[in-house]
Design a protein around this motif. Structure first.
Motif, PDB file in Angstrom:
ATOM      1  N   LYS A 174       0.808  -1.293   0.014  1.00 34.64           N
ATOM      2  CA  LYS A 174       0.117   0.036   0.068  1.00 34.64           C
ATOM      3  C   LYS A 174       0.751   1.176   0.049  1.00 34.64           C
ATOM      4  O   LYS A 174       0.486   2.179  -0.868  1.00 34.64           O
ATOM      5  CB  LYS A 174      -0.895  -0.198   1.286  1.00 34.64           C
ATOM      6  N   ASP A 175       1.825   1.277   1.120  1.00 38.41           N
ATOM      7  CA  ASP A 175       2.868   2.531   1.086  1.00 38.41           C
ATOM      8  C   ASP A 175       3.513   2.708  -0.295  1.00 38.41           C
ATOM      9  O   ASP A 175       3.513   3.888  -0.901  1.00 38.41           O
ATOM     10  CB  ASP A 175       3.738   2.176   2.097  1.00 38.41           C
ATOM     11  N   GLN A 192       9.048   1.572   1.403  1.00 37.18           N
ATOM     12  CA  GLN A 192       9.829   1.366   2.480  1.00 37.18           C
ATOM     13  C   GLN A 192      10.740   0.252   2.364  1.00 37.18           C
ATOM     14  O   GLN A 192      10.844  -0.958   2.899  1.00 37.18           O
ATOM     15  CB  GLN A 192       8.973   0.834   3.772  1.00 37.18           C
ATOM     16  N   ASN A 243       5.260   5.932  -1.334  1.00 34.25           N
ATOM     17  CA  ASN A 243       6.120   6.112  -0.068  1.00 34.25           C
ATOM     18  C   ASN A 243       7.011   4.504   0.195  1.00 34.25           C
ATOM     19  O   ASN A 243       6.522   3.984   1.401  1.00 34.25           O
ATOM     20  CB  ASN A 243       5.110   6.471   1.294  1.00 34.25           C
TER      21      ASN A 243
END
Length: 149
Positions: A13-14, A21, A19
């Protein structure tokens, strides 16, 4: 859902939200006995980094549900091989029973990788469907087989 599965969902999702990770380390559990006994892996935590999750999902098309099952998939392999490329010392290739289309899913794992200052892991370095001719037959013919149950 377990912690690992929840983290896989969050990482994907990030990354979709821009974004990523990539440096996050997800623990898959203890290194399976077959890797310790037959491939000489040390008793370290088996792990995967966020960038490998992202690449497996977005570049190699491995589904989220399959990535969430990865700890179980690795614990129950079809066979284990040395890599065909001798440059990959310290790595084994786990051939799974899972498929992406007609291609078997393989999981290369490196032993005793340092991440950060003091932490060492046996680290999953990729997850993907191995296309082309049957890799199992070729790898066995090339004497790369380490172990099969």
């Amino acid at each position: 859902m377990n912690n690992y599965g929840s983290l896989v969902d969050l990482l994907i999702k990030d990354e979709m939200l821009g974004n990523p990770q990539h440096e996050r380390v997800l623990h898959l559990g203890e290194t399976p006995e077959y890797l310790r006994k037959h491939a000489g892996f040390p008793e370290l935590t088996l792990a995967i980094k966020g960038n490998v999750i992202g690449k497996a999902h977005f570049d190699h098309g491995v589904t989220t549900s399959m990535l969430k099952k990865l700890p179980r998939i690795i614990c129950n392999p079809k066979s284990v091989f040395y890599p065909a490329d001798p440059k990959h010392l310290g790595t084994v290739v786990v051939l799974t029973f899972e498929f992406k289309g007609h291609s078997p899913i393989i999981v290369p794992i490196r032993h005793n990788v340092q991440i950060g200052r003091n932490q060492r892991y046996n680290l999953v370095s990729s997850v993907y469907g191995k296309g082309g001719p049957d890799p199992e037959r070729k790898w066995k013919a090339d004497n790369l087989l380490i172990w099969e149950p």
